[in-house]
Write a protein that holds these residues in place. Sequence first.
Motif, PDB file in Angstrom:
ATOM      1  N   SER A   1       0.833  -1.196   0.000  1.00  9.18           N
ATOM      2  CA  SER A   1       0.000   0.000   0.000  1.00  9.18           C
ATOM      3  C   SER A   1       0.872   1.252   0.000  1.00  9.18           C
ATOM      4  O   SER A   1       2.088   1.191   0.193  1.00  9.18           O
ATOM      5  N   ALA A   2       0.212   2.404  -0.203  1.00  9.58           N
ATOM      6  CA  ALA A   2       0.915   3.681  -0.299  1.00  9.58           C
ATOM      7  C   ALA A   2       0.455   4.630   0.799  1.00  9.58           C
ATOM      8  O   ALA A   2      -0.625   4.484   1.371  1.00  9.58           O
ATOM      9  N   ARG A   3       1.289   5.618   1.070  1.00  4.19           N
ATOM     10  CA  ARG A   3       0.941   6.735   1.928  1.00  4.19           C
ATOM     11  C   ARG A   3       0.839   7.974   1.061  1.00  4.19           C
ATOM     12  O   ARG A   3       1.465   8.060   0.005  1.00  4.19           O
ATOM     13  N   CYS A   4       0.066   8.959   1.482  1.00  2.00           N
ATOM     14  CA  CYS A   4       0.083  10.237   0.782  1.00  2.00           C
ATOM     15  C   CYS A   4       1.313  11.011   1.254  1.00  2.00           C
ATOM     16  O   CYS A   4       1.944  10.664   2.253  1.00  2.00           O
ATOM     17  N   PHE A   5       1.660  12.078   0.533  1.00  4.53           N
ATOM     18  CA  PHE A   5       2.840  12.859   0.875  1.00  4.53           C
ATOM     19  C   PHE A   5       2.485  14.313   1.176  1.00  4.53           C
ATOM     20  O   PHE A   5       3.222  15.227   0.830  1.00  4.53           O
ATOM     21  N   SER A   6       1.328  14.516   1.820  1.00  7.10           N
ATOM     22  CA  SER A   6       0.932  15.872   2.200  1.00  7.10           C
ATOM     23  C   SER A   6       1.322  16.142   3.653  1.00  7.10           C
ATOM     24  O   SER A   6       1.175  15.285   4.522  1.00  7.10           O
TER      25      SER A   6
ATOM     26  N   SER B   1       0.148  11.736  -5.986  1.00  5.47           N
ATOM     27  CA  SER B   1       0.789  12.348  -4.812  1.00  5.47           C
ATOM     28  C   SER B   1       0.897  11.336  -3.676  1.00  5.47           C
ATOM     29  O   SER B   1       0.493  11.601  -2.547  1.00  5.47           O
ATOM     30  N   TYR B   2       1.452  10.175  -3.961  1.00  3.81           N
ATOM     31  CA  TYR B   2       1.535   9.121  -2.968  1.00  3.81           C
ATOM     32  C   TYR B   2       2.736   8.244  -3.283  1.00  3.81           C
ATOM     33  O   TYR B   2       3.351   8.360  -4.352  1.00  3.81           O
ATOM     34  N   GLY B   3       3.048   7.333  -2.370  1.00  4.51           N
ATOM     35  CA  GLY B   3       4.155   6.418  -2.619  1.00  4.51           C
ATOM     36  C   GLY B   3       4.455   5.553  -1.413  1.00  4.51           C
ATOM     37  O   GLY B   3       3.744   5.563  -0.402  1.00  4.51           O
ATOM     38  N   THR B   4       5.542   4.798  -1.513  1.00  3.89           N
ATOM     39  CA  THR B   4       5.984   3.932  -0.439  1.00  3.89           C
ATOM     40  C   THR B   4       6.888   4.688   0.519  1.00  3.89           C
ATOM     41  O   THR B   4       7.398   5.762   0.196  1.00  3.89           O
TER      42      THR B   4
ATOM     43  N   SER C   1       3.351  16.116  -2.211  1.00  7.72           N
ATOM     44  CA  SER C   1       1.967  16.023  -2.672  1.00  7.72           C
ATOM     45  C   SER C   1       1.519  17.331  -3.320  1.00  7.72           C
ATOM     46  O   SER C   1       0.556  17.340  -4.096  1.00  7.72           O
ATOM     47  N   LEU C   2       2.174  18.429  -2.997  1.00 12.95           N
ATOM     48  CA  LEU C   2       1.882  19.708  -3.650  1.00 12.95           C
ATOM     49  C   LEU C   2       2.645  19.841  -4.958  1.00 12.95           C
ATOM     50  O   LEU C   2       2.087  20.247  -5.981  1.00 12.95           O
ATOM     51  N   SER C   3       3.926  19.470  -4.957  1.00 16.48           N
ATOM     52  CA  SER C   3       4.714  19.673  -6.179  1.00 16.48           C
ATOM     53  C   SER C   3       4.237  18.787  -7.322  1.00 16.48           C
ATOM     54  O   SER C   3       4.297  19.182  -8.486  1.00 16.48           O
ATOM     55  N   SER C   4       3.736  17.598  -7.025  1.00 21.97           N
ATOM     56  CA  SER C   4       3.304  16.696  -8.097  1.00 21.97           C
ATOM     57  C   SER C   4       2.148  17.266  -8.922  1.00 21.97           C
ATOM     58  O   SER C   4       2.241  17.355 -10.148  1.00 21.97           O
ATOM     59  N   PRO C   5       1.021  17.681  -8.298  1.00 23.69           N
ATOM     60  CA  PRO C   5      -0.052  18.261  -9.131  1.00 23.69           C
ATOM     61  C   PRO C   5       0.333  19.593  -9.765  1.00 23.69           C
ATOM     62  O   PRO C   5      -0.146  19.914 -10.859  1.00 23.69           O
ATOM     63  N   LEU C   6       1.184  20.388  -9.101  1.00 24.98           N
ATOM     64  CA  LEU C   6       1.628  21.638  -9.721  1.00 24.98           C
ATOM     65  C   LEU C   6       2.373  21.344 -11.025  1.00 24.98           C
ATOM     66  O   LEU C   6       2.095  21.951 -12.069  1.00 24.98           O
ATOM     67  N   ILE C   7       3.320  20.406 -10.980  1.00 22.00           N
ATOM     68  CA  ILE C   7       4.109  20.086 -12.168  1.00 22.00           C
ATOM     69  C   ILE C   7       3.237  19.448 -13.239  1.00 22.00           C
ATOM     70  O   ILE C   7       3.388  19.730 -14.434  1.00 22.00           O
ATOM     71  N   THR C   8       2.301  18.596 -12.845  1.00 18.10           N
ATOM     72  CA  THR C   8       1.409  17.975 -13.827  1.00 18.10           C
ATOM     73  C   THR C   8       0.602  19.044 -14.562  1.00 18.10           C
ATOM     74  O   THR C   8       0.447  18.990 -15.791  1.00 18.10           O
TER      75      THR C   8
END
Length: 857
Positions: A63-68, A212-215, A343-350
């Motif tokens: 499973s993953a965790r969010c990065f916020s 915006s998630y990962g291990t 978690s903020l930088s990922s949607p900004l860059i996308t």
Amino acid sequence: MQTPRRLVSVLSKARRSRLTVIGATVAVLALPAGGAGGSPVSAAAPLTADTPAGCNATPKKGSARCFSVVRTPSDHTITPNASAPPSTALGPADIQAAYRLPATGGATVAIVDAYGDSAAEADLATFRSHYDLPACTTANGCFTKVDQRGGTGYPADDAGWALETALDLDAVSSACPDCKIMLVEADSSGFDDLGTAVDEAVALGAKYVSNSYGTSQEGADETSLDHYYDHPGTVVTAATGDTGNQVSYPAVSNVVVAAGGTRLTRDGGTARGWTESAWSSGGSGCSQYEAKPDHQSLTSTGCAKRATADISADADPTSGLATYSSLPQSDGRSGWFQVGGTSLSSPLITAMYALAGPPAPDSHPASYPYSDPNAADDLNDVTTGQNGSCGDLLCNAGPGWDGPTGLGTPNGVAALAAGEQGDIAGQITDADTGKPVADVKVVAGAYGTNTDAQGHYDIKARVGTYTVTASAYSYKSATRSGVTVTAGRQNTTDIALTPLPHSVVTGRVVDSGHGWGMYAKITLDGYPGDPVYTDPVTGEYSVRLAGSTTYTAHVTPMYPMTLDTTGNDGYLPADERFTVGTTDMTRDYALKADPAACSAPGYGRTATSEDFTAFAGTKPSDGWSVAGTRDGWRFDNPGDRTAAGGGDDRSAVADSGITTRPVDTSLTSPDVDLSGQSAPRLSFDSAYYGAPGQDAEIRSSTDGGRTWTSVWHQGTANEIGHVDVPLPRAANAKKVRVRFVYRGRSAWWWSVDNVLIGTPTCVAKPGALVVGTVADHSTGGPVNGATVSVGAASGLSTTTGDPDRAGGFYFLFTPATGDGRLTAAADGYATATKTTTLTSNQVARVDWSLTPAGGNR
């Protein structure tokens, strides 16, 4: 500089919200505690701490965790403002100004998150209304929400992940107010569910997907998940994580854009109006498992494999984004938050990629910034800050690429644009033999790749004219000038390399005791290529080495599960220095088992050992016997006595302290053949606590128990630790027994463990070695963590680091020979069985293709 149209609209609202505008820079004045209109509310505690969101916790396996990460008061309580964003939070105008973003948009950006957020559309409306952004709703076609199957079977709400979802939606809105937004809610935070949601977003037409998630760290089986994120012609972005100088998946996958983090600070003294430094907690580092992507082949990352990050944007919660979520958090409150994390930088860059235009078909957009001919102007090079103490570019920001920030942050969106592209492709061959040459570096301008096993290469490049250079170890480099790339076309450029004087070195690595071929890694000092791996069954290898050069070979077994607690792999070091001429040569290696460790597969001691792990209660096992009074030797430690040697609780214990009756008991071994042993010994771990009226004795017999001789005695003194007793009378005897005798009444006890009878010589044992791979029948990908067994012997499938074997490799030694019935079992798969012939001192290869549970073979 012309102010973007959308920025003008935002600034108009900003003026009504007491924001002071200086040029293109927005300076937020500390508002009196209150809302957008300044209505007074109770004063809030200052935000001075960074606190992970509810979904940002160590996940369970798979499973993953969010990065916020939320900016909070010093008590780390996630405390929202009720009616307005925190005064220190950034808004859309800040993001657009800091990164010089254009106002055009219209593309669909997909957000993938776990669990449900039933208030997502309403909360997005609150955010956009506050900042005077155009409405984005289901009704006007701007907002779409689906489950991971593309339907409306939404998962249950989760407040932690809802705050993550709100951050993602608000970040896309801030960078690209005119973009459409698709929210795909995965059933859970499991990677199969999240990956399915990514696939669904792409299937529904999204060309820009943010994750915006990962291990918490890498896993050996991660490459089996890469197919979820491998969508050529689509921007798939993933956050690098929030634990500093540590890689996380899927950001470390070589097919995604890895989004690193910075701290974005207003600075009216600079032309840009902003400065950036590496965020101290952003993820970075070298992958253990993911191959280096082509776009990093010409970049100095310090990593042999994939390195993160690629590019970055604001992530530090200190400069976090204003975020609105109405689902109550753990304290029951909701409202406006200041949120950061990657978690903020990922949607900004996308969203910035969406502003740059559609990706080129069949390309991986992570490559675009690496090949931008104007990168110096199109990227803000972040050169200060660090996210760890590694002391090099993997955790220290500096000129050019670095781990925390990658190539930097966007200055406009030109670095994220595909531009018109075509291909340069061909085959590299040996000019003398005409055979293909593998692993040749082929470079065309800022683009580069390496040839595959058939010598083929394919470089996607922007339209233009290039000089193509091919270079390989032990070959003379060759170039082709004037190679033209035309949009949508392929220019075939084959190159023949002239070999330099060399020698092909072949050989075999074997086990010296068994004679079987060994799976091994050969590292060659003086050879710039990757390590050479032998065939797991035959032990054969081949490598081409430049002539007139001296090399040092280091041969290491590839049997990772044999490592003992000291890191010993079970074999003595095998190093050799040799000089290569210009004719082919052979170098063979016979590896010797380390006699001290005796942990190599197929080896054991000539002595008989007993650790009592198979014993239970009062019942002995393995041919041992107990005699004497009813309260005799036991193997379940009823008095909870200190274990002999400080090890596990499975030992033999004679205890007079747990009974009022006298104890007189003996523990006797089975017959042990000590033929050929001139100086046998008895050794064991002892925990003997002496007392008046108590004694311990050891006797030995050389005639199968008919006659006995006392060889050791202990009375009232303690004997705690390792005991070693010579057995000279047992030299070369075939029927040796030892007997442990304890006598006492209402006294203490004697605990015995790890008994060894004989000479502890390490020898090769009769039996066969079984090796192979375990794969998924449906995908063909490796299955790690599978157990393969035959009889009592078993092996666990795992990764090896060998690029020709992605994972799922296992081995086991079995003393059984003849027809052996093998079993392979793994979680989530149907158990499989096979029968194969096992021959002593030979290797049997048995590969497996496991069917997922409930699937079809």
